[in-house]
Design a protein around this motif. Structure first.
Motif, PDB file in Angstrom:
ATOM      1  N   ILE A   6       0.861  -1.186   0.000  1.00 49.28           N
ATOM      2  CA  ILE A   6       0.000   0.000   0.000  1.00 49.28           C
ATOM      3  C   ILE A   6       0.895   1.233   0.000  1.00 49.28           C
ATOM      4  CG2 ILE A   6      -1.830   1.241   1.238  1.00 49.28           C
ATOM      5  CD1 ILE A   6      -2.301  -1.555   2.710  1.00 49.28           C
ATOM      6  N   CYS A   7       0.720   2.106  -0.991  1.00 54.74           N
ATOM      7  CA  CYS A   7       1.552   3.315  -1.104  1.00 54.74           C
ATOM      8  C   CYS A   7       0.707   4.556  -0.837  1.00 54.74           C
ATOM      9  CB  CYS A   7       2.159   3.413  -2.506  1.00 54.74           C
ATOM     10  SG  CYS A   7       3.150   1.977  -2.970  1.00 54.74           S
ATOM     11  N   THR A   8       1.182   5.413   0.054  1.00 52.99           N
ATOM     12  CA  THR A   8       0.467   6.659   0.335  1.00 52.99           C
ATOM     13  C   THR A   8       1.267   7.880  -0.119  1.00 52.99           C
ATOM     14  OG1 THR A   8       1.335   6.864   2.596  1.00 52.99           O
ATOM     15  CG2 THR A   8      -0.713   5.606   2.308  1.00 52.99           C
ATOM     16  N   HIS A   9       2.284   7.650  -0.927  1.00 57.90           N
ATOM     17  CA  HIS A   9       3.069   8.734  -1.530  1.00 57.90           C
ATOM     18  C   HIS A   9       3.511   8.254  -2.914  1.00 57.90           C
ATOM     19  CE1 HIS A   9       6.402  11.505  -2.322  1.00 57.90           C
ATOM     20  NE2 HIS A   9       5.863  12.301  -1.407  1.00 57.90           N
ATOM     21  N   PRO A  10       3.587   9.154  -3.900  1.00 62.89           N
ATOM     22  CA  PRO A  10       3.924   8.710  -5.263  1.00 62.89           C
ATOM     23  C   PRO A  10       5.336   8.154  -5.422  1.00 62.89           C
ATOM     24  CG  PRO A  10       3.741  11.109  -5.161  1.00 62.89           C
ATOM     25  CD  PRO A  10       3.195  10.574  -3.877  1.00 62.89           C
ATOM     26  N   PHE A  11       6.312   8.574  -4.606  1.00 67.99           N
ATOM     27  CA  PHE A  11       7.678   8.063  -4.772  1.00 67.99           C
ATOM     28  C   PHE A  11       7.750   6.556  -4.522  1.00 67.99           C
ATOM     29  CE2 PHE A  11      10.197  12.287  -4.081  1.00 67.99           C
ATOM     30  CZ  PHE A  11       9.617  12.780  -5.243  1.00 67.99           C
ATOM     31  N   PRO A  12       7.269   6.049  -3.375  1.00 67.68           N
ATOM     32  CA  PRO A  12       7.294   4.595  -3.200  1.00 67.68           C
ATOM     33  C   PRO A  12       6.404   3.864  -4.196  1.00 67.68           C
ATOM     34  CG  PRO A  12       6.182   5.654  -1.356  1.00 67.68           C
ATOM     35  CD  PRO A  12       6.844   6.732  -2.135  1.00 67.68           C
ATOM     36  N   ALA A  13       5.330   4.528  -4.660  1.00 66.92           N
ATOM     37  CA  ALA A  13       4.481   3.896  -5.678  1.00 66.92           C
ATOM     38  C   ALA A  13       5.297   3.638  -6.938  1.00 66.92           C
ATOM     39  CB  ALA A  13       3.274   4.779  -5.980  1.00 66.92           C
ATOM     40  N   GLU A  14       6.137   4.605  -7.306  1.00 67.57           N
ATOM     41  CA  GLU A  14       6.984   4.431  -8.488  1.00 67.57           C
ATOM     42  C   GLU A  14       8.029   3.348  -8.240  1.00 67.57           C
ATOM     43  OE1 GLU A  14       9.260   7.140 -11.833  1.00 67.57           O
ATOM     44  OE2 GLU A  14       8.832   8.039  -9.873  1.00 67.57           O
ATOM     45  N   MET A  15       8.579   3.295  -7.028  1.00 64.38           N
ATOM     46  CA  MET A  15       9.555   2.249  -6.702  1.00 64.38           C
ATOM     47  C   MET A  15       8.923   0.858  -6.812  1.00 64.38           C
ATOM     48  SD  MET A  15      11.450   3.928  -3.379  1.00 64.38           S
ATOM     49  CE  MET A  15      11.804   5.675  -3.333  1.00 64.38           C
ATOM     50  N   VAL A  16       7.719   0.716  -6.266  1.00 61.67           N
ATOM     51  CA  VAL A  16       7.015  -0.566  -6.327  1.00 61.67           C
ATOM     52  C   VAL A  16       6.732  -0.951  -7.777  1.00 61.67           C
ATOM     53  CG1 VAL A  16       4.803  -1.680  -5.830  1.00 61.67           C
ATOM     54  CG2 VAL A  16       6.008  -0.441  -4.024  1.00 61.67           C
ATOM     55  N   SER A  17       6.312   0.027  -8.579  1.00 58.30           N
ATOM     56  CA  SER A  17       6.034  -0.232  -9.990  1.00 58.30           C
ATOM     57  C   SER A  17       7.288  -0.729 -10.706  1.00 58.30           C
ATOM     58  CB  SER A  17       5.513   1.048 -10.655  1.00 58.30           C
ATOM     59  OG  SER A  17       5.202   0.822 -12.015  1.00 58.30           O
ATOM     60  N   VAL A  18       8.433  -0.091 -10.426  1.00 55.53           N
ATOM     61  CA  VAL A  18       9.707  -0.511 -11.024  1.00 55.53           C
ATOM     62  C   VAL A  18      10.009  -1.961 -10.668  1.00 55.53           C
ATOM     63  CG1 VAL A  18      12.221  -0.210 -10.887  1.00 55.53           C
ATOM     64  CG2 VAL A  18      10.742   1.779 -11.177  1.00 55.53           C
ATOM     65  N   LEU A  19       9.871  -2.319  -9.398  1.00 55.87           N
ATOM     66  CA  LEU A  19      10.185  -3.673  -8.951  1.00 55.87           C
ATOM     67  C   LEU A  19       9.247  -4.705  -9.581  1.00 55.87           C
ATOM     68  CD1 LEU A  19      10.910  -3.019  -5.167  1.00 55.87           C
ATOM     69  CD2 LEU A  19      12.581  -3.490  -6.973  1.00 55.87           C
ATOM     70  N   LYS A  20       8.003  -4.337  -9.770  1.00 56.80           N
ATOM     71  CA  LYS A  20       7.053  -5.264 -10.392  1.00 56.80           C
ATOM     72  C   LYS A  20       7.365  -5.458 -11.874  1.00 56.80           C
ATOM     73  CE  LYS A  20       2.836  -5.688  -9.091  1.00 56.80           C
ATOM     74  NZ  LYS A  20       1.408  -5.513  -8.804  1.00 56.80           N
ATOM     75  N   LEU A  21       7.689  -4.357 -12.545  1.00 56.86           N
ATOM     76  CA  LEU A  21       8.021  -4.438 -13.968  1.00 56.86           C
ATOM     77  C   LEU A  21       9.317  -5.219 -14.203  1.00 56.86           C
ATOM     78  CD1 LEU A  21       7.142  -0.798 -15.084  1.00 56.86           C
ATOM     79  CD2 LEU A  21       5.883  -2.876 -15.657  1.00 56.86           C
ATOM     80  N   PRO A  62      -5.471  14.425  -9.224  1.00 55.21           N
ATOM     81  CA  PRO A  62      -4.298  13.571  -9.461  1.00 55.21           C
ATOM     82  C   PRO A  62      -3.111  14.365  -9.986  1.00 55.21           C
ATOM     83  CG  PRO A  62      -5.833  13.376 -11.287  1.00 55.21           C
ATOM     84  CD  PRO A  62      -6.486  14.295 -10.293  1.00 55.21           C
ATOM     85  N   HIS A  63      -1.944  13.763  -9.895  1.00 51.63           N
ATOM     86  CA  HIS A  63      -0.716  14.320 -10.468  1.00 51.63           C
ATOM     87  C   HIS A  63      -0.024  13.183 -11.218  1.00 51.63           C
ATOM     88  CE1 HIS A  63       3.445  15.806 -10.679  1.00 51.63           C
ATOM     89  NE2 HIS A  63       2.912  17.009 -10.583  1.00 51.63           N
ATOM     90  N   SER A  64       0.708  13.536 -12.245  1.00 53.08           N
ATOM     91  CA  SER A  64       1.321  12.515 -13.102  1.00 53.08           C
ATOM     92  C   SER A  64       2.242  11.580 -12.331  1.00 53.08           C
ATOM     93  CB  SER A  64       2.086  13.181 -14.251  1.00 53.08           C
ATOM     94  OG  SER A  64       3.105  14.028 -13.750  1.00 53.08           O
ATOM     95  N   PHE A  65       2.882  12.065 -11.264  1.00 51.27           N
ATOM     96  CA  PHE A  65       3.784  11.205 -10.495  1.00 51.27           C
ATOM     97  C   PHE A  65       3.067   9.995  -9.900  1.00 51.27           C
ATOM     98  CE2 PHE A  65       7.389  14.426  -9.354  1.00 51.27           C
ATOM     99  CZ  PHE A  65       7.980  14.167 -10.582  1.00 51.27           C
ATOM    100  N   TRP A  66       1.756  10.133  -9.655  1.00 51.81           N
ATOM    101  CA  TRP A  66       0.998   9.025  -9.071  1.00 51.81           C
ATOM    102  C   TRP A  66       0.748   7.895 -10.082  1.00 51.81           C
ATOM    103  CZ3 TRP A  66       0.090   7.846  -4.194  1.00 51.81           C
ATOM    104  CH2 TRP A  66       0.041   8.829  -3.224  1.00 51.81           C
ATOM    105  N   ILE A  67       0.734   8.234 -11.356  1.00 52.09           N
ATOM    106  CA  ILE A  67       0.323   7.271 -12.378  1.00 52.09           C
ATOM    107  C   ILE A  67       1.494   6.373 -12.753  1.00 52.09           C
ATOM    108  CG2 ILE A  67      -0.815   6.982 -14.596  1.00 52.09           C
ATOM    109  CD1 ILE A  67      -2.411   8.591 -12.460  1.00 52.09           C
ATOM    110  N   GLN A  68       1.405   5.107 -12.362  1.00 51.91           N
ATOM    111  CA  GLN A  68       2.481   4.148 -12.607  1.00 51.91           C
ATOM    112  C   GLN A  68       1.920   2.874 -13.242  1.00 51.91           C
ATOM    113  OE1 GLN A  68       5.537   5.082 -12.227  1.00 51.91           O
ATOM    114  NE2 GLN A  68       5.061   7.004 -11.155  1.00 51.91           N
ATOM    115  N   PRO A  69       2.668   2.252 -14.153  1.00 49.18           N
ATOM    116  CA  PRO A  69       2.114   1.163 -14.967  1.00 49.18           C
ATOM    117  C   PRO A  69       1.799  -0.144 -14.246  1.00 49.18           C
ATOM    118  CG  PRO A  69       4.457   1.486 -15.429  1.00 49.18           C
ATOM    119  CD  PRO A  69       4.028   2.623 -14.574  1.00 49.18           C
ATOM    120  N   ALA A  70       2.405  -0.405 -13.096  1.00 52.42           N
ATOM    121  CA  ALA A  70       2.197  -1.711 -12.463  1.00 52.42           C
ATOM    122  C   ALA A  70       1.390  -1.645 -11.172  1.00 52.42           C
ATOM    123  CB  ALA A  70       3.551  -2.370 -12.199  1.00 52.42           C
ATOM    124  N   ILE A  71       0.708  -0.531 -10.945  1.00 52.95           N
ATOM    125  CA  ILE A  71      -0.157  -0.409  -9.762  1.00 52.95           C
ATOM    126  C   ILE A  71      -1.494  -1.093 -10.063  1.00 52.95           C
ATOM    127  CG2 ILE A  71      -1.374   1.206  -8.247  1.00 52.95           C
ATOM    128  CD1 ILE A  71       1.675   1.077  -7.813  1.00 52.95           C
TER     129      ILE A  71
END
Length: 374
Positions: free
Chosen positions: A107-122, A139-148
């Motif tokens: 569970i991510c409540t900030h866009p930076f770890p969301a991007e990190m999680v997305s990277v690890l999944k990809l 929303p802000h573009s930083f929140w939008i990640q491909p593997a969430i």
């Protein structure tokens, strides 16, 4: 349930949302194992200090610069690429912890770890369902990640905008921002006023600037002192000790009953006891105000996300705009003299309030875990 919540202490809202969802998980399933990770601090305390320190200094001293960076991040692919590369490097620092803890969900409540999680999944370093809880009202573009796997948003206005940014409609869930379960508790206004040594029958204004106590709070307080009507004033200064001292001195010459309150866990009690909230439009503050049904007057939004929050509030009749706070005494006086307008705002608050957000998010977590296991 075994959950790992990834946050960053850039403003209290992200951390408060993390703590709230942990409490709802434990309330719904006491046998759960939940860990909150302050992601940057875990990766490198020095990086955390530099990043968070720079962020706080910018929003306090040069908010216009923060606004420009916010806008550039939306439109400048170069800046987004830099962020992606940095978070990609940092992502591999949290992978060992994730693999050791073996959560059923992230569970991510900030866009930076969301991007990190997305990277690890990809990169196929982890294969765990992941959700992002957006803690603002646009929303802000930083929140939008491909593997969430799922996005929790605060309001339905965000859905079309996220779809336009390429997010699948089926993974956007309008459930709201979670607040501490204790925030839902109802308090008796008269008891609160008596506790503060104030009158339960006199109009009462609450002034606050989030947990950091930022914004032109002293200026707003001075404007309220100009009101020709008899009002009481509560000011919550959060962790801002300098502001607390400054207001305590101003209070000494005030002809209006004033109570200065520092950092407190009783914001809901004070919101429920007051007739009007004067505040910056931070995401968690808005969420709490909607739950309490207190009319909002907004001032000094930080350029960027808070300006977007302000646009949402004004669009739906949830607040009145005090601009930068200069000469706002007249606007406040007019609002207090119009009970119909105050009641209209209260009714609108009820339409957008989501007090069940925490329980609803828990149900979604269960669903995602079950789908992943099947």
């Amino acid at each position: 349930m075994k959950a790992l919540i990834l946050s960053i202490s850039a403003g209290a809202g992200h951390v408060q949302a993390a703590e709230a969802i942990k409490k709802y998980i434990m309330l719904n399933n006491p046998n759960s194992e939940v860990q909150i990770l302050d992601t940057l601090k875990y990766i490198n305390p020095i990086i955390d200090k530099v990043v968070i320190g720079s962020y706080l200094k910018t929003i306090k001293t040069t908010p216009s610069l923060f606004g420009k960076l916010y806008d550039y991040a939306e439109t400048d692919d170069g800046l987004a690429t830099v962020s992606n590369k940095v978070n990609e490097l940092l992502a591999f620092r949290i992978a060992p912890l994730i693999n050791k803890f073996k959560p059923e969900i992230l569970i991510c409540t900030h866009p930076f770890p969301a991007e990190m999680v997305s990277v690890l999944k990809l990169k196929r370093k982890i294969d765990i369902p992941a959700i992002s809880i957006l803690t603002d009202y646009a929303p802000h573009s930083f929140w939008i990640q491909p593997a969430i796997d799922a996005y929790i948003v605060s309001n339905s206005d965000m859905i079309d905008e996220m779809i336009s940014r390429g997010v699948d409609r089926d993974i956007i869930h309008d459930l709201g921002i979670p607040v501490n379960p204790s925030f839902i508790k109802q308090h008796d206004k008269a008891a609160t006023m008596n506790e503060l040594g104030l009158s339960p029958d006199k109009p009462t204004l609450l002034i606050m600037g989030g947990s950091l106590g930022i914004g032109k709070i002293s200026d707003i307080y001075n404007e309220v002192l100009k009101l020709p009507i008899d009002v009481q004033i509560l000011v919550i200064t959060g962790s801002n000790k300098k502001l607390y001292s400054e207001l305590t001195k101003l209070k000494e010459s005030s002809l209006k009953d004033t109570r200065i309150i520092g950092f407190t866990g009783s914001v809901n009690k004070y919101m429920q006891a007051c007739d009007l909230l004067l505040t910056k439009p931070g995401g968690l503050t808005i969420t709490e105000a909607l739950i309490c049904g207190i009319p909002i007057a907004i001032f000094s939004p930080i350029p960027g996300q808070e300006e977007k929050n302000a646009e949402f509030l004004l669009k739906h009749g949830l607040a009145v705009d005090l601009g930068d706070g200069k000469n706002c005494a007249i606007a406040i006086e007019k609002l207090l003299a119009c009970p119909d307008k105050l009641n209209e705002i209260k009714n609108n608050c009820a339409k957008f309030s989501k007090p069940c957000a925490g329980d609803d998010i828990y149900k979604l977590l269960e669903q995602l875990i079950n789908n992943s296991a099947s």
